[in-house]
Scaffold this motif. Structure first.
Motif, PDB file in Angstrom:
ATOM      1  N   THR A 112      22.248  70.809  42.348  1.00  0.00           N
ATOM      2  CA  THR A 112      23.685  70.281  41.913  1.00  0.00           C
ATOM      3  C   THR A 112      24.729  71.665  42.298  1.00  0.00           C
ATOM      4  OG1 THR A 112      23.748  70.938  39.599  1.00  0.00           O
ATOM      5  CG2 THR A 112      22.852  68.694  40.351  1.00  0.00           C
ATOM      6  N   THR A 113      25.999  71.355  42.097  1.00  0.00           N
ATOM      7  CA  THR A 113      27.198  72.327  41.903  1.00  0.00           C
ATOM      8  C   THR A 113      26.677  73.496  40.995  1.00  0.00           C
ATOM      9  OG1 THR A 113      28.658  70.617  42.472  1.00  0.00           O
ATOM     10  CG2 THR A 113      29.509  72.707  41.775  1.00  0.00           C
ATOM     11  N   ASP A 114      26.420  73.132  39.698  1.00  0.00           N
ATOM     12  CA  ASP A 114      26.252  74.329  38.768  1.00  0.00           C
ATOM     13  C   ASP A 114      24.967  74.922  39.228  1.00  0.00           C
ATOM     14  OD1 ASP A 114      28.229  73.144  37.405  1.00  0.00           O
ATOM     15  OD2 ASP A 114      26.790  71.809  36.053  1.00  0.00           O
ATOM     16  N   ASP A 115      24.008  74.646  40.365  1.00  0.00           N
ATOM     17  CA  ASP A 115      22.918  75.388  40.594  1.00  0.00           C
ATOM     18  C   ASP A 115      23.388  76.476  41.549  1.00  0.00           C
ATOM     19  OD1 ASP A 115      20.946  74.363  38.932  1.00  0.00           O
ATOM     20  OD2 ASP A 115      21.084  72.349  40.414  1.00  0.00           O
ATOM     21  N   ILE A 116      24.495  76.207  42.366  1.00  0.00           N
ATOM     22  CA  ILE A 116      25.216  77.171  43.238  1.00  0.00           C
ATOM     23  C   ILE A 116      25.643  78.431  42.585  1.00  0.00           C
ATOM     24  CG2 ILE A 116      26.512  77.243  45.304  1.00  0.00           C
ATOM     25  CD1 ILE A 116      26.144  74.186  46.032  1.00  0.00           C
ATOM     26  N   SER A 117      25.125  79.491  42.291  1.00  0.00           N
ATOM     27  CA  SER A 117      25.805  80.460  41.516  1.00  0.00           C
ATOM     28  C   SER A 117      26.896  81.377  42.493  1.00  0.00           C
ATOM     29  CB  SER A 117      24.587  81.655  41.192  1.00  0.00           C
ATOM     30  OG  SER A 117      24.033  81.905  42.408  1.00  0.00           O
ATOM     31  N   HIS A 118      26.613  81.477  43.776  1.00  0.00           N
ATOM     32  CA  HIS A 118      27.693  82.108  44.544  1.00  0.00           C
ATOM     33  C   HIS A 118      27.910  81.368  46.116  1.00  0.00           C
ATOM     34  CE1 HIS A 118      25.089  85.340  42.135  1.00  0.00           C
ATOM     35  NE2 HIS A 118      26.112  85.979  42.581  1.00  0.00           N
ATOM     36  N   VAL A 119      29.075  81.534  46.394  1.00  0.00           N
ATOM     37  CA  VAL A 119      29.482  81.131  47.766  1.00  0.00           C
ATOM     38  C   VAL A 119      30.530  82.142  48.306  1.00  0.00           C
ATOM     39  CG1 VAL A 119      30.464  79.276  49.073  1.00  0.00           C
ATOM     40  CG2 VAL A 119      29.601  78.909  46.831  1.00  0.00           C
ATOM     41  N   TRP A 120      29.658  82.477  49.598  1.00  0.00           N
ATOM     42  CA  TRP A 120      30.666  83.611  50.444  1.00  0.00           C
ATOM     43  C   TRP A 120      31.288  83.013  51.675  1.00  0.00           C
ATOM     44  CZ3 TRP A 120      25.755  84.487  48.330  1.00  0.00           C
ATOM     45  CH2 TRP A 120      25.606  85.649  47.643  1.00  0.00           C
ATOM     46  N   VAL A 121      32.543  83.174  52.209  1.00  0.00           N
ATOM     47  CA  VAL A 121      33.017  82.905  53.445  1.00  0.00           C
ATOM     48  C   VAL A 121      33.650  83.978  54.008  1.00  0.00           C
ATOM     49  CG1 VAL A 121      34.812  81.254  54.722  1.00  0.00           C
ATOM     50  CG2 VAL A 121      33.674  80.348  52.547  1.00  0.00           C
ATOM     51  N   GLY A 154      25.531  88.664  64.382  1.00  0.00           N
ATOM     52  CA  GLY A 154      26.570  87.997  65.454  1.00  0.00           C
ATOM     53  C   GLY A 154      27.163  86.992  64.833  1.00  0.00           C
ATOM     54  N   ARG A 155      26.603  86.281  63.678  1.00  0.00           N
ATOM     55  CA  ARG A 155      27.673  85.296  62.975  1.00  0.00           C
ATOM     56  C   ARG A 155      28.249  85.645  61.804  1.00  0.00           C
ATOM     57  NH1 ARG A 155      25.096  79.436  64.565  1.00  0.00           N
ATOM     58  NH2 ARG A 155      23.536  80.303  66.050  1.00  0.00           N
ATOM     59  N   ARG A 156      29.194  84.936  61.430  1.00  0.00           N
ATOM     60  CA  ARG A 156      30.161  85.341  60.403  1.00  0.00           C
ATOM     61  C   ARG A 156      29.214  85.062  58.956  1.00  0.00           C
ATOM     62  NH1 ARG A 156      33.701  88.258  62.156  1.00  0.00           N
ATOM     63  NH2 ARG A 156      34.890  88.327  60.223  1.00  0.00           N
ATOM     64  N   PHE A 157      29.388  85.752  57.936  1.00  0.00           N
ATOM     65  CA  PHE A 157      28.691  85.635  56.757  1.00  0.00           C
ATOM     66  C   PHE A 157      29.293  84.497  55.838  1.00  0.00           C
ATOM     67  CE2 PHE A 157      27.009  86.581  52.407  1.00  0.00           C
ATOM     68  CZ  PHE A 157      25.814  86.429  52.567  1.00  0.00           C
ATOM     69  N   ASP A 158      28.939  83.252  56.037  1.00  0.00           N
ATOM     70  CA  ASP A 158      28.993  82.214  55.441  1.00  0.00           C
ATOM     71  C   ASP A 158      28.093  81.514  54.772  1.00  0.00           C
ATOM     72  OD1 ASP A 158      31.625  82.436  56.622  1.00  0.00           O
ATOM     73  OD2 ASP A 158      31.849  80.424  57.162  1.00  0.00           O
ATOM     74  N   ALA A 159      27.843  81.644  53.378  1.00  0.00           N
ATOM     75  CA  ALA A 159      26.497  81.433  52.560  1.00  0.00           C
ATOM     76  C   ALA A 159      26.686  81.030  51.138  1.00  0.00           C
ATOM     77  CB  ALA A 159      25.642  82.764  52.827  1.00  0.00           C
ATOM     78  N   MET A 160      25.590  80.604  50.592  1.00  0.00           N
ATOM     79  CA  MET A 160      25.601  80.352  49.134  1.00  0.00           C
ATOM     80  C   MET A 160      24.303  80.685  48.544  1.00  0.00           C
ATOM     81  SD  MET A 160      25.003  76.153  49.402  1.00  0.00           S
ATOM     82  CE  MET A 160      23.689  75.380  50.456  1.00  0.00           C
TER      83      MET A 160
END
Ligand code: GUN
Ligand code: FE
Length: 437
Positions: free
Chosen positions: A421-430, A383-389
């Motif tokens: 940190t930013t470098d540890d975030i491998s993927h981001v989806w909106v 039901g929610r939009r797939f915004d994830a990391m």
């Protein structure tokens, strides 16, 4: 990993099904039926993203309070109190966004930078300029960031410099109305306008009243600063004879989905008023440490039923990534609880039961913030939009390490919130699309 409530951490080994940006199913692989359904979904999917072991998926971050034009002064200029910081540093910088080339260059750096830090939803104060504000909305749409974008309305002859203000109240209301239409015309399902009176000291009564009417006639959300510092509160009392939130309410600006930045000086009655109007607070812990003369009491606010999320307050807050702001929120809550002056007895030093932990802080940064602005994000559920990391827990050179027999899921979550940190975030989806190259 996600936080369905302010004190609830949920962890699952799951397959998430997404169609046209919406989460359609979450299959928990710990049950035989979930595992089978997950296998079926993977076999039938037109596209699959399989993450390496040791990678944790979390909801994307909702930053409820960002001043986009202040990006070039991030990390500087925090030596002055708010009222002087505005005139000496901030208004001169914001005035430069009359230059559309300058604006486009800053926006084009800011938006992907924040996406890379996991900020999938951004609630922006733009500058006073309608054109630059439209370009900000276009930039969010182009990079795929979910955003609420507001042209800053400000016209007060003493609260603003004559070289950076709306010429009259009616010109300000007209420019804000035109900006709403221009942002709608960008035509992105991710980007919406938000009516943005800067704060009461920068706005005349006529402007505040006109923007209240604009909000009522359009239904567009509102954001402003409220009861931020001793000076701001004293100013409102002197001018209106009532406190800042009561004045905002009289101007029709406390509405469902209104975002009040800071609001750390709200008393118990004002907290109830804001909550009853359906408005919520953007808690900006690091910025408050410099400008606010107080720590916002998250626990008391939540207990009173107030909607609360987190804001970086770029550039009053010198930390752009909202995971870092989670840690700030935890830290300042501990200082509020214990108090800070060792000359006082321990029993008189702080405010009991004020502390929050990383679970509450992450909830503020995701589902809590999403609820304040009523956007269907902040949790990975159908039901929610797939915004994830996705966050790596084993990056060479990083600080997150998970040790067998030492780290359970709760500790792993704490490590991610405190250390990623930013470098540890491998993927981001909106909205189901990958936005971190
Ligand atoms: N009050 C009015 N404008 C501002 C601003 O730009 N930043 C902060 N922190 N407070 C404000
Ligand atoms: Fe602010």
């Amino acid at each position: 990993m996600q936080t369905p409530g302010p004190d609830r951490l949920a962890v699952a080994d799951a397959v998430v099904e997404v169609q046209d940006g919406a989460i359609t199913a979450v299959h928990d692989r710990s049950t035989p039926e979930g595992a089978a359904a997950g296998r079926r979904a993977l076999a039938e999917a037109s596209e699959r993203v399989e993450l390496a072991p040791g990678t944790i998926v979390m909801p994307g971050l909702v930053d409820l309070h960002i001043h986009a034009p202040q990006w070039p002064q991030l990390g500087t200029g925090l030596d002055l109190p708010l009222e002087r910081w505005l005139f000496d540093y901030t208004f001169p910088l914001e005035a430069r966004y009359a230059d559309l080339d300058f604006a486009a260059a800053v926006w084009d750096d800011l938006v992907p930078s924040l996406l890379a830090m996991g900020t999938t939803t951004a609630v922006y104060f733009s500058s006073n300029h309608a054109e630059a504000t439209t370009v900000l909305a276009q930039t969010c749409a182009r990079h795929g960031q979910r955003a609420l974008v507001g042209r800053v309305a400000m016209d007060h002859p003493e609260g603003t410099p004559e070289w950076y203000r709306d010429a009259t109240a009616s010109a300000g209301v007209a420019a804000s109305a035109a900006s709403i239409e221009a942002i709608d015309a960008v035509g992105s399902p991710l980007v919406e306008p938000i009516i943005t009176p800067r704060f009461t000291p920068a706005c005349t009564d006529s402007l505040l009243e006109g923007l209240g009417e604009l909000a009522a006639s359009t239904g567009v959300r509102v954001q402003t600063h409220c009861s931020e510092s001793d000076w701001h509160c004293g100013y409102a009392l002197d001018r209106f004879g009532v406190s800042d939130p009561i004045a905002l309410n009289r101007f029709g600006l406390l509405r469902p989905r209104t975002v009040l930045a800071h609001s750390d000086h709200l008393n118990a009655d004002e907290t109830v008023l804001v909550s009853q109007r359906g408005a919520g607070v953007a808690h900006c812990p690091l910025s408050n440490s410099y400008f606010a003369n107080a720590v916002f009491g998250v626990r008391r606010a939540l207990a009173a039923g107030l909607g609360v999320g987190l804001g970086s307050d770029i550039a009053g807050g010198a930390r752009p990534g909202l995971l870092g702001v989670c840690q700030d929120a935890v830290t300042v809550s501990r200082m509020l609880e214990d108090g800070v002056d060792p000359a006082l007895d321990a029993a008189e030093r702080g405010v009991a039961e004020s502390r929050i932990d990383t679970v509450t802080a992450f909830w503020l940064a995701t589902a809590g913030g999403a609820a304040v602005v009523d956007l269907p994000v902040g949790l990975i559920e159908p039901g929610r939009r797939f915004d994830a990391m996705a966050v790596r827990t084993d990056r060479p050179g990083g600080a997150i390490r998970l040790w067998d027999d030492i780290d359970d899921e709760t500790r792993a979550f704490e490590k991610v919130v405190r250390l990623a940190t930013t470098d540890d975030i491998s993927h981001v989806w909106v909205d189901g699309s990958s936005v971190k190259p």
